[in-house]
Design an enzyme around this catalytic site. Structure first.
Site, PDB file in Angstrom:
ATOM      1  N   GLU A   1      -5.836  10.921  27.482  1.00  0.00           N
ATOM      2  CA  GLU A   1      -6.898  11.687  26.818  1.00  0.00           C
ATOM      3  C   GLU A   1      -8.233  11.373  27.481  1.00  0.00           C
ATOM      4  O   GLU A   1      -8.350  10.379  28.192  1.00  0.00           O
ATOM      5  CB  GLU A   1      -6.978  11.283  25.333  1.00  0.00           C
ATOM      6  CG  GLU A   1      -5.868  11.836  24.489  1.00  0.00           C
ATOM      7  CD  GLU A   1      -6.008  11.432  23.024  1.00  0.00           C
ATOM      8  OE1 GLU A   1      -6.971  10.728  22.682  1.00  0.00           O
ATOM      9  OE2 GLU A   1      -5.148  11.840  22.232  1.00  0.00           O
TER      10      GLU A   1
ATOM     11  N   ILE B   1      -1.206  -0.201  13.125  1.00  0.00           N
ATOM     12  CA  ILE B   1      -1.171   1.231  12.837  1.00  0.00           C
ATOM     13  C   ILE B   1      -2.533   1.693  12.315  1.00  0.00           C
ATOM     14  O   ILE B   1      -2.924   2.834  12.498  1.00  0.00           O
ATOM     15  CB  ILE B   1      -0.077   1.541  11.781  1.00  0.00           C
ATOM     16  CG1 ILE B   1       1.273   0.988  12.238  1.00  0.00           C
ATOM     17  CG2 ILE B   1       0.001   3.025  11.492  1.00  0.00           C
ATOM     18  CD1 ILE B   1       1.753   1.477  13.569  1.00  0.00           C
ATOM     19  N   THR B   2      -3.242   0.798  11.664  1.00  0.00           N
ATOM     20  CA  THR B   2      -4.544   1.106  11.076  1.00  0.00           C
ATOM     21  C   THR B   2      -5.445   1.855  12.053  1.00  0.00           C
ATOM     22  O   THR B   2      -5.557   1.466  13.216  1.00  0.00           O
ATOM     23  CB  THR B   2      -5.231  -0.204  10.653  1.00  0.00           C
ATOM     24  OG1 THR B   2      -4.309  -0.963   9.885  1.00  0.00           O
ATOM     25  CG2 THR B   2      -6.498   0.075   9.852  1.00  0.00           C
TER      26      THR B   2
ATOM     27  N   HIS C   1      -9.566  11.866  19.438  1.00  0.00           N
ATOM     28  CA  HIS C   1      -9.998  10.684  18.706  1.00  0.00           C
ATOM     29  C   HIS C   1     -10.628   9.612  19.572  1.00  0.00           C
ATOM     30  O   HIS C   1     -11.029   8.588  19.089  1.00  0.00           O
ATOM     31  CB  HIS C   1      -8.914  10.076  17.827  1.00  0.00           C
ATOM     32  CG  HIS C   1      -7.518  10.401  18.233  1.00  0.00           C
ATOM     33  ND1 HIS C   1      -7.092  10.300  19.518  1.00  0.00           N
ATOM     34  CD2 HIS C   1      -6.471  10.862  17.517  1.00  0.00           C
ATOM     35  CE1 HIS C   1      -5.832  10.669  19.571  1.00  0.00           C
ATOM     36  NE2 HIS C   1      -5.423  11.021  18.386  1.00  0.00           N
TER      37      HIS C   1
ATOM     38  N   GLY D   1       0.836  -1.209   0.000  1.00  0.00           N
ATOM     39  CA  GLY D   1       0.000   0.000   0.000  1.00  0.00           C
ATOM     40  C   GLY D   1       0.866   1.253   0.000  1.00  0.00           C
ATOM     41  O   GLY D   1       2.054   1.199   0.299  1.00  0.00           O
ATOM     42  N   ARG D   2       0.238   2.395  -0.326  1.00  0.00           N
ATOM     43  CA  ARG D   2       0.973   3.660  -0.400  1.00  0.00           C
ATOM     44  C   ARG D   2       1.689   3.958   0.916  1.00  0.00           C
ATOM     45  O   ARG D   2       2.892   4.186   0.962  1.00  0.00           O
ATOM     46  CB  ARG D   2      -0.030   4.777  -0.723  1.00  0.00           C
ATOM     47  CG  ARG D   2       0.570   6.136  -0.924  1.00  0.00           C
ATOM     48  CD  ARG D   2      -0.486   7.144  -1.355  1.00  0.00           C
ATOM     49  NE  ARG D   2      -1.462   7.389  -0.297  1.00  0.00           N
ATOM     50  CZ  ARG D   2      -1.626   8.561   0.325  1.00  0.00           C
ATOM     51  NH1 ARG D   2      -0.893   9.592  -0.030  1.00  0.00           N
ATOM     52  NH2 ARG D   2      -2.519   8.719   1.270  1.00  0.00           N
TER      53      ARG D   2
END
Lengths: 410, 304
Positions: free
Chosen positions: B214, B97-98, B256, B18-19
């Site tokens: 967080e 990492i996704t 997030h 993947g990129r």
């Protein structure tokens, strides 16, 4: 995404969860069948469809014995504003005879890092209140995500919560159906509060709170729920514009924008960095005009659009473009978008930039050129300035600008 | 030494074609990380930055039996499958990492990992870095030496960008890093502060740890309990972001996490309170962590 009660209940029905007979009305011209409905079912509850909780206390639910009464209540609640959000319609439901009220929910829990079922004999109150005031009447059990919720386990949970005989069996059946619904639809929170028991010992979902997992939407192409705000108030014009930025473009994220009532425009990068900087600004006495977080290597066009949204709010006294030393977001590309936004808006107020990461030196040079070309009052910091410390500079600049304005007004 | 990754780490990148996957594989190779293989179903036989690509992880392991770590860089709906593929083939450390992995998928893979005794870090992790030894994932970007100087402070953070910023601020103040990692801000994190602090406790090369928390969830509260129970005795400095959110209209989620406040826990102010009650030093503004680290180390030096 949060579902409205009528959407949640129609989902429940597919899983054989009993819900009261009802009709959803979203426009006056669709209200024609109320009379026939009331005639058929008797007393009804007319419920405004809003996403905020505590709807009943705010007058969003009316009980009516006659068709005329129901028609009046529908008219009243069809577009009522409850806790700041406008109702999208009303649900007219049969009012059932109630012999018991219970609480059931399925959600995820950080202690177990698993789905949990929460079941209580005590229905009708909020779960926080429930677990604090009646911990002995409330059963919280983790579910093995891979294994699911088998019937025997559901029976154990129902028995532990004090359900006996037929009630135990039927509550277990409800739990199994609710869990299947929770799992198959990628639901993050499924709450039935209250579950009501009728004289014939049948359990009905009297309300439905469903939060779908936005991250799983792509595997539910069949979902057809219209977009909604979820802020507890209608979206502002700028918030709506921002929402469009990420539509149909999955490269990075730049569409999260929440308008607040301060005067310092925030262009902030990264989720963690953005909230850290909001804290810093507020702790030094500043008032942010908005919240935003862009990241994940968005293209320049997206950052330009966000910049235009952020800087278009009236009566700003400064803009703080701030982010951590980026790991992989190309800072030269995102700053190119920022500069394009500055070129369009040409803000008269001061700007303070603090950033670093891949392409920062090119970005800094481009910002310096833009400062000269557009005659901006822009202070540029790289990683040499700690991120949160640059908050102080923004505040100082904002104060200077405000006194300059006051001077002009005299 | 550091924790989790070092010079003995041998990596397979799942999703290497993947990129982002190929870009990060290249960054890792340049740092000196031993990336032995990549896996992308259907692209077996290709080579990415000199790294051979296989269709299955089993094939990659057969050709490179020393692989002990997987970096998962696949699309969100494939992350669970990739991670379970790695664990079921005996990989003991999986770093995901996704971002935006559906929570039901994370619950499944966490349950599976616990059963197999494997360590998963993520999803939504930015990676793990032991300076001078191994960079796993995008952490530190193209120039990690800039922010991550070798040293004796551990970093564990929910936020990816703040992992690097925290390292940067510490290094500016003259400290160095033993190992830094981000665990992600999802409601289910497969590794939490309380899971990782004992590893830093056992690491002879770590003198103190900085944690970045967080809003939402209970992982900061769990860390406080661990410290209180004596499970982590080295100096611990924390920063909890998002305190402003308590004063904002309810129903808005910031950062997030998007996490549900749990049973009276989860608000940043409660996290700060719980940590302070356990004796953890908590910075009010982020860059003040350096002063607190210096104080904590000085006090410990006196005590010893």
């Amino acid at each position: 995404m949060n579902l409205y009660e009528y959407e949640g209940k129609s989902l429940f029905k597919k899983y054989g969860i009993r819900v009261p007979e009802g009709i959803f009305i979203n426009a006056p011209q669709n209200a024609g069948n109320i009379e026939a409905f009331v005639e058929e079912v008797g007393e009804v509850a007319v419920k405004a469809q809003v996403l905020s909780g505590k709807r009943g206390k705010a007058g969003g639910v009316r009980f009516c014995k006659t068709a005329e009464g129901a028609e009046l209540a529908v008219e009243l609640l069809l577009h009522a504003t409850i806790h700041g959000s406008e109702s999208v319609g009303v649900l007219v439901e049969q009012r059932l005879a109630i012999v018991g009220e219970y609480y059931l929910s399925l959600t995820f829990d950080g202690w177990h890092r698993a789905p949990v079922v929460i079941l209580s004999q005590q229905g009708g109150m909020e779960v926080e209140e429930l677990t604090q005031r009646h911990p002995e009447k409330t059963v919280i059990r983790p579910i093995d995500s891979i294994f699911g919720l088998p019937e025997w386990k559901a029976r154990e949970i129902a028995a532990e919560a004090g359900f006996r005989e037929e009630r135990m069996r039927k509550m277990a059946d409800l739990m199994v159906r609710a869990y299947r619904c929770f799992r198959e639809n990628d639901i993050r929170l499924l709450e039935i509060n209250p579950v009501i028991e009728t004289p014939k010992v049948n359990f009905f979902a009297a309300d439905a709170v469903v939060i779908l997992d936005d991250d799983a939407m792509t595997r539910h192409r069949d979902f057809n729920y219209p977009p909604r705000g979820g802020l507890g108030r209608p979206l502002t014009e700028r918030e709506l514009q921002a929402k469009l930025i990420d539509q149909n473009d999955y490269r990075g994220v730049a569409g999260k924008y929440i308008e607040l009532d301060g005067d310092i425009a925030m262009m902030s990068a990264g989720g963690g960095g953005s909230i850290t900087n909001m804290d810093a600004l507020i702790s030094y006495g500043g008032r942010p005009a908005n919240y935003t977080e862009y990241g994940g290597n968005p293209p320049a066009e997206k950052v330009e659009k966000l910049t235009r949204v952020v800087l278009s709010k009236p009566e700003l006294t400064a803009c703080w473009h701030v982010g951590a030393v980026a790991n992989n977001t190309r800072v030269d590309i995102t700053m190119e978008g920022f500069i394009a936004g500055l070129r369009a808006i040409r803000p008269p107020f001061p700007i303070v930039v603090r950033r670093g990461g891949p392409g920062w030196e090119e970005a800094r040079a481009a910002l310096e050129r833009a400062r000269e070309e557009l005659h901006l009052d822009m202070t540029i910091f790289g990683p040499e300035m700690p991120m949160t410390e640059s908050a102080k500079v923004v505040l100082q600049k904002s104060e200077e600008y405000k006194s300059k304005l006051r001077g002009l007004n005299c | 030494m550091g924790i989790l990754v070092d010079e003995n780490t041998r990596v397979v990148v799942q999703g290497i074609t993947g990129r982002e996957g190929s870009f990060v594989a290249n960054e890792m190779l340049r740092y000196g990380t031993k990336v032995l293989a990549g896996v992308t179903p259907g692209k077996g036989g290709e080579v990415v930055h000199g790294v051979p690509v296989y269709d299955t992880l089993k094939q990659a392991l057969a050709a490179h039996p020393t692989i002990n770590t997987s970096l998962v860089y696949v699309p969100p709906l494939s992350a669970k499958d990739a991670a379970i593929e790695a664990i079921s083939n005996g990989i003991r450390l999986v770093n995901i990492i996704t971002e935006r992995v559906p929570i039901h998928d994370t619950a499944d893979l966490y349950s599976y990992a616990v059963g197999k005794g494997a360590r998963v870090v993520g999803p939504t992790s930015v990676g793990i870095l032991t300076p001078g030894k191994c960079k796993l994932g995008p952490i530190g970007g193209t120039n990690p030496d800039f922010q991550f100087k070798p040293g004796r402070i551990g970093i564990v953070s929910k936020s990816g960008s703040m992992t690097s910023e925290t390292a940067w601020v510490l290094c500016q103040a003259g400290f160095g890093i033993s190992t830094a990692l981000s665990v992600g801000g999802d409601v289910i994190a497969c590794s939490t502060f309380a899971d990782l602090l004992p590893l830093f406790e056992a690491d002879p090369d770590t003198d103190a740890v900085v944690m970045f928390g967080e809003p939402g969830g209970v992982y900061e509260e769990q860390a406080a309990r661990l410290v209180k129970a004596g499970g982590f005795t080295k100096p611990l400095v924390a920063f909890i972001a998002g305190k402003f959110a308590d004063a904002m209209p309810s129903g808005i989620t910031f950062g997030h996490a998007g996490a549900i406040m749990e049973r009276g826990l989860g608000s940043p102010l409660q996290k700060v309170e719980a940590l302070r009650a356990a004796g953890v030093r908590v910075a009010d503004v982020h860059h003040e962590i350096t002063t607190l680290v210096a104080e904590a180390l000085a006090q410990r030096a006196v005590a010893v």
